[in-house]
Design a protein around this motif. Structure first.
Motif, short mmCIF file in Angstrom:
data_model
loop_
_atom_site.label_atom_id
_atom_site.label_comp_id
_atom_site.label_asym_id
_atom_site.label_seq_id
_atom_site.Cartn_x
_atom_site.Cartn_y
_atom_site.Cartn_z
N ASN A 16 0.88 -1.17 0.00
CA ASN A 16 0.00 0.00 0.00
C ASN A 16 0.92 1.22 0.00
O ASN A 16 1.57 1.50 0.99
CB ASN A 16 -0.91 0.02 1.24
CG ASN A 16 -1.94 -1.09 1.23
OD1 ASN A 16 -1.68 -2.19 1.72
ND2 ASN A 16 -3.10 -0.83 0.66
N ASN A 114 7.32 2.73 5.76
CA ASN A 114 5.93 2.31 5.68
C ASN A 114 5.97 0.81 5.45
O ASN A 114 6.17 0.36 4.33
CB ASN A 114 5.23 3.04 4.53
CG ASN A 114 3.88 2.42 4.19
OD1 ASN A 114 3.18 1.92 5.06
ND2 ASN A 114 3.53 2.46 2.91
N TYR A 117 2.01 -4.54 5.71
CA TYR A 117 1.21 -4.97 6.86
C TYR A 117 1.47 -6.42 7.26
O TYR A 117 1.48 -6.76 8.43
CB TYR A 117 -0.29 -4.81 6.54
CG TYR A 117 -0.81 -3.40 6.62
CD1 TYR A 117 -0.05 -2.37 7.19
CD2 TYR A 117 -2.08 -3.09 6.15
CE1 TYR A 117 -0.54 -1.09 7.26
CE2 TYR A 117 -2.59 -1.80 6.22
CZ TYR A 117 -1.80 -0.80 6.78
OH TYR A 117 -2.30 0.47 6.86
N SER A 120 5.07 -6.75 9.21
CA SER A 120 5.61 -5.59 9.93
C SER A 120 6.33 -5.96 11.22
O SER A 120 7.45 -5.51 11.47
CB SER A 120 4.51 -4.57 10.20
OG SER A 120 3.41 -5.16 10.86
N MET A 140 5.43 2.96 10.07
CA MET A 140 3.98 3.04 9.89
C MET A 140 3.46 1.62 9.68
O MET A 140 3.94 0.90 8.79
CB MET A 140 3.63 3.93 8.70
CG MET A 140 2.16 4.15 8.52
SD MET A 140 1.77 5.69 7.65
CE MET A 140 2.70 5.49 6.15
N VAL A 141 2.52 1.24 10.53
CA VAL A 141 1.98 -0.12 10.51
C VAL A 141 0.47 -0.05 10.70
O VAL A 141 -0.09 1.01 10.98
CB VAL A 141 2.60 -0.99 11.63
CG1 VAL A 141 4.09 -1.18 11.42
CG2 VAL A 141 2.34 -0.39 13.02
N GLN A 142 -0.18 -1.19 10.56
CA GLN A 142 -1.61 -1.27 10.82
C GLN A 142 -1.89 -0.80 12.25
O GLN A 142 -1.12 -1.08 13.17
CB GLN A 142 -2.06 -2.72 10.63
CG GLN A 142 -3.56 -2.93 10.66
CD GLN A 142 -3.93 -4.36 10.31
OE1 GLN A 142 -3.18 -5.06 9.62
NE2 GLN A 142 -5.07 -4.82 10.80
N ALA A 143 -2.99 -0.07 12.45
CA ALA A 143 -3.26 0.56 13.75
C ALA A 143 -3.25 -0.45 14.89
O ALA A 143 -2.69 -0.18 15.97
CB ALA A 143 -4.61 1.30 13.71
N ARG A 179 -6.68 6.41 6.22
CA ARG A 179 -6.63 5.46 5.10
C ARG A 179 -6.39 6.14 3.76
O ARG A 179 -5.83 5.55 2.84
CB ARG A 179 -7.94 4.66 5.04
CG ARG A 179 -8.27 3.95 6.34
CD ARG A 179 -9.57 3.18 6.23
NE ARG A 179 -9.93 2.63 7.55
CZ ARG A 179 -10.86 1.71 7.74
NH1 ARG A 179 -11.55 1.24 6.71
NH2 ARG A 179 -11.12 1.27 8.95
N ASP A 189 -7.14 1.16 9.44
CA ASP A 189 -6.39 2.37 9.76
C ASP A 189 -4.93 2.01 10.05
O ASP A 189 -4.59 0.85 10.32
CB ASP A 189 -7.00 3.06 10.98
CG ASP A 189 -8.38 3.62 10.68
OD1 ASP A 189 -8.56 4.17 9.57
OD2 ASP A 189 -9.27 3.50 11.54
N SER A 190 -4.08 3.03 10.03
CA SER A 190 -2.66 2.83 10.29
C SER A 190 -2.21 3.71 11.45
O SER A 190 -2.96 4.58 11.91
CB SER A 190 -1.83 3.15 9.04
OG SER A 190 -2.17 2.29 7.98
#
Length: 275
Positions: A16, A114, A117, A120, A140-143, A179, A189-190
């Motif tokens: 992404n 980034n 996902y 990570s 930056m990863v999945q929330a 997103r 969300d991240s």
């Protein structure tokens, strides 16, 4: 550019791409980099973060598993920031298998990325383990992954990633990411996670021994530690002896313990029963 290269982000590689310039600038600003830093960036994709990093640091080592993207990145930098092209090193490799000898001499001092996902947490833990030169991390990863990495003991999401990350660093959430800054737009969300390297707990146990306790404790997280650690220790009674020797209540659960607690348990694995 994606059309020119006939690139379509794939779920298999967890791709992404960040396409929002404001988010890219925010990541670089939050990372707190200096002009002496050498950054390792995992999964640079189309290069938006790479282009923002290059003016701020001594060098960027971009690790890209996709051969088309790896070949394109130097061309993108040459087109958009030719004055910084000599600061870029591209390593076409799987970040989960990267070793110090695969990277420029001296090693990176910061990880800014980034992250895909699907890998990570393994990527962060692998790089912290194999690259002792890393002092700072901003990823930056999945929330929900960000929540788990930064969770404190007692939290419902505290688990294996939380404890293993805490072995290497002080970890905190560094803000949410919406997103709409990605292409394609993900359905989750991240969040940003910041880590500052520190010394691991003082212990006679090795990292592998401590992590074995952590894995066992959370494999059956609803069970008491006496029960959850029975296979690790050999028997439930042996687990209880180790726990009591470490000053841990055998009826406690893994989510209540700090990384230092797990290290003490690992030290007492073979405690003999009293005569």
């Amino acid at each position: 550019m994606a059309d020119k290269l006939n690139i379509r982000p794939t779920k298999k590689l967890g791709q992404n791409f960040v396409i929002d310039a404001g988010t890219v600038r925010r990541i670089v600003r939050t990372a707190g980099l200096s002009s002496d830093d050498v950054v390792i960036e995992v999964g640079p994709g189309l290069g938006s973060l790479t282009l923002a990093l290059l003016p701020e640091v001594r060098g960027v080592v971009a690790v890209e598993i996709d051969p088309v993207l790896a070949a394109q990145l130097p061309l993108t930098v040459a087109e958009h920031a030719p004055e910084f092209v000599d600061r870029l090193t591209v390593v076409h490799a799987d970040a989960l298998r990267v070793l110090p000898e695969d990277l420029p001499e001296g090693g990176p001092t910061a990880l800014v990325a980034n992250l895909p996902y699907n890998v990570s947490v393994p990527v962060v833990l692998h790089l912290l383990q194999t690259l002792p030169s890393l002092r700072n991390v901003l990823v930056m990863v999945q929330a929900e992954v960000a929540d788990r990495l930064a969770a404190a003991p007692g939290s419902k999401v505290y688990g294996v990633p939380s404890v293993k990350a805490a072995w290497y660093a002080d970890v905190r959430r560094a803000g949410p990411v919406g997103r709409s800054v990605f292409w394609p737009v993900p359905n989750v969300d991240s969040g940003l996670v910041s880590m500052v390297r520190r010394e691991p707990p003082a212990t006679r146990a090795t990292r592998e021994e401590v992590f074995a306790v952590v894995d066992a404790a959370f494999a059956q997280r609803r069970k008491t530690l006496r029960a959850a650690l029975a296979s690790w220790a050999g028997t439930a009674a042996a687990a209880e002896r180790a726990l009591r020797a470490a000053g841990i209540d055998p009826s406690a659960r893994g989510e209540q313990l700090t990384v230092e607690d797990f290290a003490r348990i690992a030290e007492h694995r073979d405690v003999e029963s009293p005569a």
